[in-house]
Design an enzyme around this catalytic site. Structure first.
Site, short mmCIF file in Angstrom:
data_model
loop_
_atom_site.label_atom_id
_atom_site.label_comp_id
_atom_site.label_asym_id
_atom_site.label_seq_id
_atom_site.Cartn_x
_atom_site.Cartn_y
_atom_site.Cartn_z
N GLU A 448 64.49 -14.83 -11.74
CA GLU A 448 63.65 -12.94 -12.56
C GLU A 448 62.48 -13.63 -12.23
O GLU A 448 62.21 -14.15 -12.38
CB GLU A 448 64.58 -12.69 -13.59
CG GLU A 448 63.50 -11.43 -14.02
CD GLU A 448 63.83 -10.87 -15.15
OE1 GLU A 448 64.00 -9.88 -15.27
OE2 GLU A 448 65.01 -11.73 -16.23
N GLU A 626 71.10 -12.25 -21.36
CA GLU A 626 69.51 -12.08 -21.96
C GLU A 626 69.70 -13.21 -22.39
O GLU A 626 70.40 -12.90 -23.52
CB GLU A 626 68.78 -11.52 -21.24
CG GLU A 626 69.02 -10.86 -19.41
CD GLU A 626 67.93 -8.83 -19.50
OE1 GLU A 626 67.02 -9.61 -19.20
OE2 GLU A 626 68.19 -7.99 -20.67
#
Length: 667
Positions: A448, A626
């Protein structure tokens, strides 16, 4: 016979010349102004002129004019030109009052009908000496009756016309007199045809008609001059109106609404009341223009101005400042009135706009301030209402009233705007990459991209220090495109250095995701960096989708057709429903870190995460968790069937130099 006719012939010739001059004047008018009714009158005058030339010149140049047939032809031709002139006169007047425009075929039919009528009345009994009276009635009495009725009818038409002016009044009186002249002549010709005084009357009427037709020509000239003067006055008034009003909506323009605000402030101060100054900005109006077209957008802006102007709160001023921004000023005595007015403004904007049987819904942000509490002049009031509006848009609030602290925030944003624009120009932003681990293969699945600002004075800054300002200033679109380009650039660099490609996930804001040029911009970036689409992933939040679900779904489908992955970030913190989640053609759902923190120790969080995983798999979506920071969290997620994870336990966000370790490992 010729000698007897010569005085009349000279009279008619003089009349023909006079009408030639008049026709030329009308022709020059028509060339200058191109009014259609002038064209009709020009054709009518030309017809009269032609008729007088025929009846004047034929006996002078033809020795056979004494022949009865020749006289009949000339008389019928003259009468036809009079009928045609009457036709064009009436059509011209009607066109001048109502913009009526007959077709050419209609004119042809009317003229042919008049010609047939003239030929029939002129030829019937023409050569029968025993039917002389009947022939006279058909050729003289009947046309006089028709002319009389037509002119009387014209006078009534002008009398009931609401757009009365001096020239139309003149024409009304003229038509009434001429109408009575022809009707009287028609009846007298039946009753006193054989009387000597009637023959003398006809001689008098001959000269009367010559004078009357000239008078008619000048009345039409007066009409044209008056019409052009009226048009010039209208043009001046319109120019003055447009100088004060917005041409699209009819509301006051910026200059005039500020002047009006200054005037109202004086009267309000004398009345010891207060003013509320509202600034209204339409949300995502560019999307309306792009989706429905500029014509629909213009219609909505005009309708907004009408709704605000006709508000039950009786505004002191309504103006369009620019684009989709409006000002609404109202007088009030109690704050509760302002609260109701604010709610009312939103109701006016939120009410569906119907265009071509299609409902269009929009929303607005509103910022407002008070006089004399917040400022003593119009410009300061506008500035403070604008600060309140900016605060409403930045914090996604419907309405915000001005507060003193907003000025400091405004000064801060001015400084930050200069610094952030310089940072973009100087390429001071860098990307850090947080690895994402595939729990099935235990290998790197992707990264990411997370932005950092390498500030020349403050060092490396996290997004929390500048992203909110970036959005408040309105640079998020430009910033998103900058980050997308940078992510593609890094991906191309890795392939060149290590011959490895990985998926790079980039966060996209709501405004950029709804930009109609997003797909085109991404296509250009992929071509520029020769990057296969499957190695780019876009992360959007639930709130981005819910802003405009239909538009979001269309954009996602286009991106996926290109081969680009789309995922929902921070799942569980927004307000999307399962029904929409089922319809969205996304590839991956990212469970927010707030649910992962205690997943190994809290049964409620464990149940929630388990449900999310099962739900996502049931909908055919992959799941990434996450914020994984411990081995226990990782084991629980692996046991629950989570597809991938990211977090500090795997690795913190790292610069691309440190990402080398993942590329040098065996695939």
């Amino acid at each position: 016979m010729t000698e007897l006719l010569q005085p009349k012939a000279m009279l008619f010739l003089t009349q023909a010349i006079a009408f030639s001059v008049l026709s030329f004047i009308f022709y020059m008018y028509y060339r200058t102004f191109e009014r259609r009714y002038v064209k009709y009158w020009l054709l009518g005058l030309t017809s009269i002129t032609l008729g007088y030339y025929v009846i004047a010149l034929t006996p002078l140049i033809s020795s056979e004019f004494s022949n009865a047939v020749s006289q009949l032809v000339v008389s019928a031709s003259f009468k036809l030109t009079q009928f045609v002139a009457l036709l064009f006169l009436f059509v011209g007047i009607y066109n001048a009052r109502s913009n009526f425009k007959p077709s050419i075929s209609q004119f042809v039919i009317a003229i042919l009908s008049l010609a047939a009528f003239t030929v029939m009345t002129s030829s019937l009994y023409a050569f029968d000496d025993q039917q002389t009276f009947n022939h006279f009635y058909l050729t003289v009495s009947l046309p006089s009756f028709i002319f009389g009725c037509c002119f009387i009818g014209l006078s009534f038409f002008l009398a009931v016309d609401k757009k009365r002016h001096f020239s139309s009044t003149l024409l009304l009186c003229f038509a009434l007199v001429i109408g009575l002249r022809y009707l009287s002549h028609s009846f007298l010709s039946i009753l006193a045809l054989t009387e000597q005084w009637f023959r003398q009357l006809e001689q008098v009427l001959l000269y009367f008609d010559v004078a009357a037709q000239i008078v008619l020509g000048f009345i039409l000239l007066v009409w044209m001059q008056g019409a052009e003067r009226f048009a010039a006055i209208n043009a001046i008034n319109r120019a003055q109106y447009l100088g004060k009003h917005d041409s699209l909506t009819g509301a006051l323009n910026r200059e005039q609404v500020m002047a009006r605000l200054s005037e109202v402030m004086v009267t309000t101060l004398k009345a010891r009341t207060k003013l509320a100054v509202f600034l209204i900005d339409i949300k995502q109006f560019k999307f309306i223009n792009d989706t429905y077209g500029l014509k629909v957008g213009d219609y909505i802006l005009g309708e907004i101005a009408n709704r605000l102007t006709n508000s039950v709160f009786l505004p002191q001023a309504v103006g369009r400042l620019s684009g989709d921004s409006f000002m609404f000023v109202m007088e009030f005595e109690q704050l509760s009135h302002v609260d109701r007015a604010t709610k009312h403004i939103h109701e006016l904007i939120n009410k569906a706009f119907i265009y071509n049987q299609q409902d269009i819904h929009i929303q607005a942000s509103v910022g407002y301030c008070f006089y004399p509490e917040h400022a003593s002049n119009a410009e300061d009031l506008l500035q403070k209402a604008n600060l309140a509006l900016h605060h409403a848009e930045t914090n996604h609030l419907a309405s915000v009233a001005f507060e003193d602290g907003m000025q400091a925030q405004g000064r801060h944003l001015l400084i930050m705007e200069k610094q952030l624009k310089a940072a973009l120009a100087n390429d001071e932003f860098v990307l850090y990459f947080q690895p994402q681990l595939n729990l099935l293969t235990n290998k790197l699945e992707g990264v990411e991209a997370l932005v950092r600002w390498q500030h020349p004075e403050k060092g490396l800054l996290l997004p929390v220090h500048f992203l909110a300002d970036m959005e408040a200033i309105g640079l998020h679109n430009e910033f998103d495109r900058y980050i997308l380009a940078k992510a593609c650039q890094y991906n191309a660099k890795w392939f060149e250095l290590y011959h490895r490609r990985i998926v790079v996930a980039v966060n996209i804001t709501a405004v950029e995701f709804q930009d109609s040029q997003l797909v085109t911009n991404i296509q250009s970036l992929l071509q520029e960096y020769n990057l296969p689409p499957k190695y780019l992933e876009l992360e959007i939040t639930e709130n981005v989708v819910m802003t405009d679900i239909e538009q979001a779904m269309n954009t996602i489908v286009k991106l996926q057709n290109m081969g680009i992955k789309v995922s929902i970030d921070d799942f569980g913190t927004g307000y999307s429903s399962l029904a929409y989640l089922r319809k969205l053609p996304i590839d991956k759902i990212k469970i927010d870190r707030s649910f992962i923190t205690e997943v190994a120790s809290n049964d409620s969080d464990l149940t929630i995460v388990k449900s999310m995983v099962e739900l996502s798999h049931g909908l055919g979506k992959r799941v990434l968790a996450e914020g994984v920071e411990t081995e226990e969290q990782l084991n629980v997620l692996r046991h629950l069937g989570c597809d991938a994870v990211q977090g500090y336990y795997i690795n913190k966000p790292i610069p691309d130099e440190q990402l080398q370790q993942y590329f040098t490992k065996p695939s």
